[in-house]
Structures are given as C-alpha cells and as structure tokens.
Design an enzyme around this catalytic site. Structure first.
Site, PDB file in Angstrom:
ATOM      1  N   ASP A 125       4.505   1.510  -2.082  1.00 21.83           N
ATOM      2  CA  ASP A 125       3.224   2.219  -2.193  1.00 21.83           C
ATOM      3  C   ASP A 125       2.470   2.257  -0.873  1.00 21.83           C
ATOM      4  OD1 ASP A 125       2.992  -0.627  -2.727  1.00 21.83           O
ATOM      5  OD2 ASP A 125       0.905  -0.295  -3.288  1.00 21.83           O
ATOM      6  N   HIS A 126       3.020   1.646   0.159  1.00 21.16           N
ATOM      7  CA  HIS A 126       2.409   1.667   1.485  1.00 21.16           C
ATOM      8  C   HIS A 126       3.278   2.374   2.530  1.00 21.16           C
ATOM      9  CE1 HIS A 126      -0.899  -1.295   0.620  1.00 21.16           C
ATOM     10  NE2 HIS A 126      -0.089  -1.506  -0.399  1.00 21.16           N
ATOM     11  N   ASP A 134      -2.235  -5.718   1.695  1.00 17.70           N
ATOM     12  CA  ASP A 134      -2.222  -6.498   0.460  1.00 17.70           C
ATOM     13  C   ASP A 134      -2.332  -7.973   0.822  1.00 17.70           C
ATOM     14  OD1 ASP A 134      -1.888  -4.083  -0.687  1.00 17.70           O
ATOM     15  OD2 ASP A 134       0.023  -4.515  -1.665  1.00 17.70           O
ATOM     16  N   HIS A 167       6.222  -2.574   1.220  1.00 20.41           N
ATOM     17  CA  HIS A 167       6.235  -2.183  -0.184  1.00 20.41           C
ATOM     18  C   HIS A 167       6.090  -0.672  -0.282  1.00 20.41           C
ATOM     19  CE1 HIS A 167       5.152  -6.358  -2.059  1.00 20.41           C
ATOM     20  NE2 HIS A 167       6.446  -6.154  -1.993  1.00 20.41           N
ATOM     21  N   HIS A 171       0.836 -12.468   1.216  1.00 21.04           N
ATOM     22  CA  HIS A 171       1.362 -11.525   0.232  1.00 21.04           C
ATOM     23  C   HIS A 171       2.800 -11.920  -0.089  1.00 21.04           C
ATOM     24  CE1 HIS A 171       1.235  -8.015  -2.192  1.00 21.04           C
ATOM     25  NE2 HIS A 171       2.057  -7.280  -1.457  1.00 21.04           N
TER      26      HIS A 171
END
Length: 306
Positions: free
Chosen positions: A66-67, A210, A64, A139
C-alpha cells in the site's frame, strides 16, 4: 510550501480514500516531491494540479504494497508521456531489486534517467535549499520516516538601517536583500549582514511512515508540521486479537503534545473509520492530549505551510 494528500487510507483503499501517497511542493519551485506511492497514485495525481513532468524525487518509507505498488504504473506513464527530466527514488534496502525486477520482466524502458538510492536510518540527504533526514521506525518490516529541513533563511531586510548607512532606495536595496555586498558611490562597502535582521530557521516537516512509536521523532522537537499515521482508535486496537505495529490516535496525540509539534495531520486511516462520526472520534482522541492545530487528512486535501 504546498502539500497534497494523494492517498490517506491504511492497507486497502475505500470508496473515498486511496492508499498512501503525499505530494510536497516548495513554493519556490514548480518541481515536487512524492512520499510513498501506493497503487493508483498516478490516478490521484491526474485529479490534482500536479504534473508528472515536474516530479523530481520519490521517497518510499517501506516496501509494503500500500506504499509502493503504484510505482510501476507511475513510472510507465511518465515514460509514455515522454518525460525526459531525471527522477530519483529513495527507499529502504530491496527497493532497487524490486524496481529492477519489474522493469526487466515487463520490458519497461524509460526515456528519462532514473536513479534508485537505497537509504539507511540516520542518513542525511542534502539538496538545494533543504535536506532530508531518515529516521528508523518501529514496524513489521524496515521502515523509515523522513524529516524535511529547509536551509536557514536570511533575516528580514531593515530599510531604516540601510538609509542610516546612506544606501539610496532602489536596486541597491534589492541586492542587499538578496545577500550581496554593495559599494556606495563614496567607496564604502555595505554588507547584507549590516541591514538584515537575525537569520530565520527553515521550516521542518515530519513525514512518518507506518510506525507504532511516534515518539521516535522526539529528537526533532517542535516541528512546523507532523504528518503521521493514526490507524486505530485506542479502544479498537486494544480489542484486536493480533496487534499490528501501527499507531493509535491516542498515541499520536500524546507524542505530538510532548514534542511541542505546531501542526499535526493524521493519515493512514483504517477502512473501518470511513464514516464521518468515526473520523470525528479519531480527531477527538488526538485532541484529548494534543492542544495544537490537528486535522484528519482526506484524499486530495491541500494544505499550505506559510
């Protein structure tokens, strides 16, 4: 062991929080490890005492944005600084294709060796002085948590035992302390095991990605430190029309208490909790079930694990 939280927000940055990034630096070495690399992580590094020249390994939990979106800029900057030391990047399947595509299309040519290693759940990665084990998480896409386990350390040196065996104080004490076998002037051998106490287990640190099931780390039990998302308060999560696969503060507190975690730091905080009173509510929800040392991470927070 020092840790610096480079980004602690979930999904999108706020004025006070960047997206995911965590630096871990063993005290014995100036080199450091990076767990996740959200957009603008390199900016956070510049605000910290860390140097990109000493960055040795990066571990990505999942793909993802944001990672992972900060990887491209960080690699480019490290290259423009003319760093020459090798860099290893670990992460789930697809990481190599992602990085290689960006590097090809943007004509990014690095002056240092780069190795991209795709991992699977249950992998064991052995390094000098520690190992990292990958844990499959729950996740919306493939995601792994990383458990850092230090090698067992020798027991404490016991000078009284050494004196009883006729070892004179001085350099021989130091050699025994470092694990050597020495020979005394009368020909007798003294082994380090003769003068060291019981071996001490290394520290264990959980870095969760996550994950809506923090209990998946239960096999590791009473770790020294658990860093895990607490994206929502339970009451807010219950009202969401669409249930995203993230943990609540309540779920994290329950799991950490059941595991016997010694120290807990919650991160990956939803932007809706950017005010202090909301952060206090998150911490209170964790503490409603967890009786250990708990904290909510903030950007550039530094933590030392003795």
């Amino acid at each position: 062991m020092d840790l610096i939280f480079l980004g602690t927000s979930a999904g999108v940055p706020t004025r006070r929080r960047n997206v995911s990034g965590l630096a871990l630096r063993p005290r014995e070495s100036g080199d450091w490890l990076l767990f996740d690399c959200g957009e603008a992580t390199q900016h956070q590094v510049m605000k910290s005492p860390l140097s990109l020249f000493r960055l040795r390994r990066i571990f990505i939990t999942h793909l993802h944005g944001d990672h992972v979106y900060g990887l491209f800029g960080l690699l480019a900057s490290r290259g423009m600084l003319q760093a020459e030391t090798s860099l290893e990047i670990y992460g789930p399947e697809g990481l190599a294709r992602l990085l290689e595509s960006v590097m090809e299309l943007s004509q990014l040519h690095l002056p240092f060796p780069l190795e991209i290693i795709e991992v699977s759940g249950g992998d064991r990665l052995d390094f000098d002085g520690y190992r990292i084990e990958t844990v499959p998480l729950s996740h919306s896409i493939t995601c792994y948590g990383y458990v850092l386990i230090e090698a067992e350390r020798p027991g404490r040196f016991e000078p009284k035992k050494a004196r009883q065996l006729g070892v004179p104080e001085g350099p021989l004490f130091g050699r025994l302390q470092s694990g050597e076998t020495i020979r005394l002037p009368d020909g007798r051998l003294v082994h380090s095991s003769d003068v060291l106490g019981q071996a001490r287990p290394g520290r264990r640190v959980i870095v969760g990605g996550d994950n809506d099931r923090p209990g998946l780390f239960a096999p590791y039990g009473a770790v020294d430190l658990m860093i895990h998302e607490a994206t929502y308060l339970q009451r807010d999560f219950d009202r969401l029309p669409r249930k995203f696969k993230h943990s609540t503060a309540l779920q994290l507190g329950i799991a950490a208490e059941a595991m016997g975690v010694k120290r807990l730091v919650a991160t990956h905080i939803s932007a809706r909790y950017d005010r202090e009173e909301n952060l206090a509510a998150l911490l209170a929800e964790i503490r409603s079930h967890y009786r250990g040392d708990a904290a909510i991470a903030y950007d550039l927070m530094e933590l030392t694990l003795p």
